[in-house]
Design a protein around this motif. Structure first.
Motif, PDB file in Angstrom:
ATOM      1  N   LEU A  96      23.140   2.226  -9.697  1.00 15.36           N
ATOM      2  CA  LEU A  96      24.451   1.517  -9.618  1.00 15.36           C
ATOM      3  C   LEU A  96      23.975  -0.112  -9.655  1.00 15.36           C
ATOM      4  N   LYS A  97      24.888  -0.651 -10.387  1.00  8.95           N
ATOM      5  CA  LYS A  97      24.470  -2.029 -10.656  1.00  8.95           C
ATOM      6  C   LYS A  97      25.748  -3.062 -10.581  1.00  8.95           C
ATOM      7  N   LYS A  98      25.302  -4.478 -10.139  1.00 12.32           N
ATOM      8  CA  LYS A  98      26.539  -5.317 -10.239  1.00 12.32           C
ATOM      9  C   LYS A  98      26.626  -5.754 -11.768  1.00 12.32           C
ATOM     10  N   GLN A  99      27.914  -5.832 -12.057  1.00 10.71           N
ATOM     11  CA  GLN A  99      28.022  -6.335 -13.488  1.00 10.71           C
ATOM     12  C   GLN A  99      27.669  -7.856 -13.735  1.00 10.71           C
ATOM     13  N   PRO A 100      27.108  -8.025 -14.876  1.00  6.11           N
ATOM     14  CA  PRO A 100      26.675  -7.175 -16.040  1.00  6.11           C
ATOM     15  C   PRO A 100      25.307  -6.333 -15.754  1.00  6.11           C
ATOM     16  N   SER A 101      24.937  -5.228 -16.149  1.00  7.58           N
ATOM     17  CA  SER A 101      24.085  -4.245 -15.710  1.00  7.58           C
ATOM     18  C   SER A 101      22.704  -4.155 -16.673  1.00  7.58           C
ATOM     19  N   LYS A 102      22.780  -5.232 -17.715  1.00  9.39           N
ATOM     20  CA  LYS A 102      21.530  -5.139 -18.788  1.00  9.39           C
ATOM     21  C   LYS A 102      20.303  -5.643 -17.945  1.00  9.39           C
ATOM     22  N   VAL A 103      20.254  -6.664 -17.198  1.00  5.51           N
ATOM     23  CA  VAL A 103      19.103  -7.183 -16.598  1.00  5.51           C
ATOM     24  C   VAL A 103      18.108  -6.243 -16.089  1.00  5.51           C
ATOM     25  N   LEU A 104      18.753  -5.462 -15.089  1.00  7.09           N
ATOM     26  CA  LEU A 104      17.685  -4.228 -14.344  1.00  7.09           C
ATOM     27  C   LEU A 104      17.383  -3.259 -15.152  1.00  7.09           C
ATOM     28  N   ASN A 105      18.278  -2.838 -16.405  1.00  5.34           N
ATOM     29  CA  ASN A 105      17.978  -1.820 -17.350  1.00  5.34           C
ATOM     30  C   ASN A 105      16.881  -2.458 -18.092  1.00  5.34           C
ATOM     31  N   ASP A 106      17.039  -3.394 -18.545  1.00  3.61           N
ATOM     32  CA  ASP A 106      15.608  -3.701 -19.428  1.00  3.61           C
ATOM     33  C   ASP A 106      14.379  -3.887 -18.522  1.00  3.61           C
ATOM     34  N   ASN A 107      14.487  -4.444 -17.423  1.00  8.27           N
ATOM     35  CA  ASN A 107      13.011  -4.646 -16.838  1.00  8.27           C
ATOM     36  C   ASN A 107      12.558  -3.029 -16.340  1.00  8.27           C
ATOM     37  N   LEU A 108      13.740  -1.985 -15.958  1.00  7.70           N
ATOM     38  CA  LEU A 108      13.060  -0.949 -15.886  1.00  7.70           C
ATOM     39  C   LEU A 108      12.614  -0.142 -16.793  1.00  7.70           C
ATOM     40  N   ALA A 109      13.155  -0.287 -17.989  1.00  5.79           N
ATOM     41  CA  ALA A 109      12.617   0.391 -19.481  1.00  5.79           C
ATOM     42  C   ALA A 109      11.254  -0.112 -19.592  1.00  5.79           C
ATOM     43  N   GLN A 127       9.115  -1.808  -9.228  1.00  7.81           N
ATOM     44  CA  GLN A 127       8.695  -3.116  -9.985  1.00  7.81           C
ATOM     45  C   GLN A 127       9.839  -3.684 -10.741  1.00  7.81           C
ATOM     46  N   ALA A 128      10.589  -2.768 -11.269  1.00  6.86           N
ATOM     47  CA  ALA A 128      11.859  -3.596 -11.953  1.00  6.86           C
ATOM     48  C   ALA A 128      12.756  -4.425 -11.056  1.00  6.86           C
ATOM     49  N   LYS A 129      13.034  -3.777  -9.611  1.00  9.44           N
ATOM     50  CA  LYS A 129      13.720  -4.508  -8.712  1.00  9.44           C
ATOM     51  C   LYS A 129      13.018  -5.570  -8.292  1.00  9.44           C
ATOM     52  N   ASN A 130      11.883  -5.587  -8.071  1.00 13.39           N
ATOM     53  CA  ASN A 130      10.985  -6.814  -7.402  1.00 13.39           C
ATOM     54  C   ASN A 130      11.173  -7.871  -8.844  1.00 13.39           C
ATOM     55  N   GLN A 131      11.227  -7.730  -9.977  1.00 14.53           N
ATOM     56  CA  GLN A 131      11.311  -8.708 -11.067  1.00 14.53           C
ATOM     57  C   GLN A 131      12.628  -8.957 -11.294  1.00 14.53           C
ATOM     58  N   THR A 132      13.527  -8.430 -10.649  1.00 17.04           N
ATOM     59  CA  THR A 132      14.908  -8.802 -11.207  1.00 17.04           C
ATOM     60  C   THR A 132      15.566  -9.470  -9.728  1.00 17.04           C
ATOM     61  N   SER A 133      16.281 -10.533 -10.168  1.00 20.39           N
ATOM     62  CA  SER A 133      16.778 -11.449  -9.329  1.00 20.39           C
ATOM     63  C   SER A 133      17.876 -10.852  -8.092  1.00 20.39           C
ATOM     64  N   ALA A 134      17.845 -10.961  -7.204  1.00 22.97           N
ATOM     65  CA  ALA A 134      19.155 -10.242  -6.332  1.00 22.97           C
ATOM     66  C   ALA A 134      20.474 -10.191  -6.751  1.00 22.97           C
ATOM     67  N   GLY A 135      20.809 -11.191  -7.425  1.00 26.67           N
ATOM     68  CA  GLY A 135      22.221 -11.422  -8.050  1.00 26.67           C
ATOM     69  C   GLY A 135      22.585 -10.416  -9.238  1.00 26.67           C
ATOM     70  N   ASP A 136      21.465  -9.718  -9.845  1.00 27.30           N
ATOM     71  CA  ASP A 136      21.784  -8.620 -10.774  1.00 27.30           C
ATOM     72  C   ASP A 136      21.707  -7.470 -10.170  1.00 27.30           C
ATOM     73  N   ILE A 137      21.485  -7.129  -8.956  1.00 29.32           N
ATOM     74  CA  ILE A 137      21.344  -5.922  -8.294  1.00 29.32           C
ATOM     75  C   ILE A 137      22.368  -5.737  -7.132  1.00 29.32           C
ATOM     76  N   ARG A 138      23.127  -4.591  -7.137  1.00 28.22           N
ATOM     77  CA  ARG A 138      23.946  -4.394  -5.998  1.00 28.22           C
ATOM     78  C   ARG A 138      23.237  -3.167  -5.267  1.00 28.22           C
ATOM     79  N   VAL A 139      22.921  -2.041  -5.906  1.00 30.56           N
ATOM     80  CA  VAL A 139      22.541  -0.952  -5.426  1.00 30.56           C
ATOM     81  C   VAL A 139      21.462  -0.150  -6.654  1.00 30.56           C
ATOM     82  N   ALA A 140      20.508   0.142  -6.195  1.00 27.83           N
ATOM     83  CA  ALA A 140      19.603   0.889  -7.062  1.00 27.83           C
ATOM     84  C   ALA A 140      18.668   1.712  -6.321  1.00 27.83           C
TER      85      ALA A 140
END
Length: 400
Positions: free
Chosen positions: A6-19, A39-52
């Motif tokens: 589950l992600k904060k809007q928009p959701s593309k950043v974490l999805n791209d890093n995860l893939a 690894q994807a969460k560590n690469q993604t800024s906190a502002g682009d993640i709410r819950v993962a």
């Protein structure tokens, strides 16, 4: 994949890093699903993640085979050299090989190869038809309420239309197949994509691969003329079906298509493989993705499409298709849905009739995927029993 994100809007950043970590772009070093998410969460800024978070075995990896399928030649020219562009209406021969994770040829590999070739990628934008908007702030109320801004539109790139879907044999780790590029490709030249999937009977014998260096576009101005339409054969459930026969409530449409230059699956405007049920053209069934060629033969192919929960009674089905030159063909079949509650027979006959010492018995029924215990009694015209035959029969024909 046993995962919830589950992600904060928009959701593309974490999805791209995860893939990128999950599918190990540019590497064969595949990590577990849980590690890819970390690894994807560590690469993604906190502002682009709410819950993962991840649910499942943390050591589980995707079942991605390490051996791979590799394109080696286009029209007998190695892909390491300048190669031909795949032009509309041109014949193309592709060659390749199955290699291990160290790029060594698997010379003992024997199996089947499924191929899908895509036109150039297309740029698209989401429609924002779910009404989702950016959160631009919060009110001073207790509790605070979000203040919404503009609708969220997101740009993305999707694969181009499928210009060929077929099969080939793999022997000694090598394969080769050909096809004619449809007229309906987009003419500007650009990079397309080939996806491979090879399999055999050995455990862990599946292999995948892709290539994005192929050039697709332009048109072959020297193409031979073709004004002949494709040929179509239609059945319901199996090849023994006769138009007007009976089926169950969820029958399979079986279609066999043939053309000297191949069937069009490039989905040009109005050139899809389409099934129309009972004349309802407002609800067509688009069947491009169900069609594939016979192994090593681009001129013939088949599709198998499942219908579900059809109303009882007579139905008429019309199938339309085009060849790669956009010559049109249509065929029609009728069938009667009698339901699945009990066995129903129709078209009971024998041939030859009359006979002396040999005949065959035929009938249609509504249990296409179940073995039936059949009893045939042969009587004289006066009713005297001559012979009783008891036999278990199973449906024959194209079922897979």
């Amino acid at each position: 994949v046993p995962m919830i994100i589950l992600k904060k809007q928009p959701s593309k950043v974490l999805n791209d890093n995860l893939a990128a970590h999950l599918f190990s772009y540019g590497s064969n070093d595949y990590v577990s699903i849980a590690e890819a998410l970390a690894q994807a969460k560590n690469q993604t800024s906190a502002g682009d993640i709410r819950v993962a978070f991840y649910i499942g075995d943390p050591a589980l990896k995707l079942a991605i085979p390490k051996p791979k399928v590799r394109l080696t030649k286009i029209n007998d020219v190695p892909v390491t050299q300048p190669t031909d562009t795949l032009k509309a209406l041109s014949y193309v021969k592709l060659s390749g090989e199955i290699v291990d994770e160290f790029d060594n040829l698997l010379s003992s590999y024997k199996g089947d190869l499924a191929v899908q070739i895509f036109d150039k990628p297309m740029s698209r934008t989401t429609l924002a038809n779910d009404g989702t908007r950016y959160i631009i702030g919060y009110t001073g109320s207790n509790p605070p309420q979000p203040i919404y801004g503009d609708l969220i539109f997101m740009n993305f790139t999707k694969l181009g239309e499928t210009i060929f879907r077929g099969n080939a044999s793999v022997n000694n780790g090598l394969f080769e197949f050909g096809f004619i590029v449809p007229k309906d490709i987009r003419i500007p030249v650009g990079n397309g994509r080939i996806s491979f999937y090879a399999k055999n009977d050995a455990p862990l014998g599946d292999n995948t691969g892709y290539d994005t260096t192929i050039k697709i576009g332009d048109i072959n101005t020297n193409a031979v003329a073709d004004n002949l339409p494709p040929r179509i054969r239609l059945y319901m459930n199996d090849e023994a079906f006769v138009s007007g026969g009976i089926t169950n409530e969820s029958p399979f449409l079986l279609a066999f298509l043939e053309d000297e230059n191949g069937i069009n699956t490039a989905s040009g405007i109005g050139h899809d493989i389409v099934a129309i049920l009972d004349g309802d053209e407002t609800n067509p069934y688009i069947l491009n993705d169900y069609y594939e060629t016979e192994p090593n033969d681009y001129t013939r192919g088949k599709l198998r499409f499942p219908f579900r929960n059809l109303a009882k009674g007579l139905h008429t089905l019309t199938l339309k298709c085009w060849d790669v030159y956009n010559n049109f063909a249509t065929a029609e079949i009728q069938f009667i849905v009698v339901g699945d509650e009990e066995v129903t027979l129709s078209n009971v006959l024998n041939y030859p009739n009359p006979f002396v010492n040999y005949t065959e018995f035929w009938f249609s029924h509504n249990k296409p995927f179940e073995p039936l215990d059949v009893q045939v009694q042969i009587l004289t015209i006066t009713g005297k029993l001559v012979k009783t035959i008891n036999q278990s029969v199973a449906t024959e024909g194209f079922l897979s």
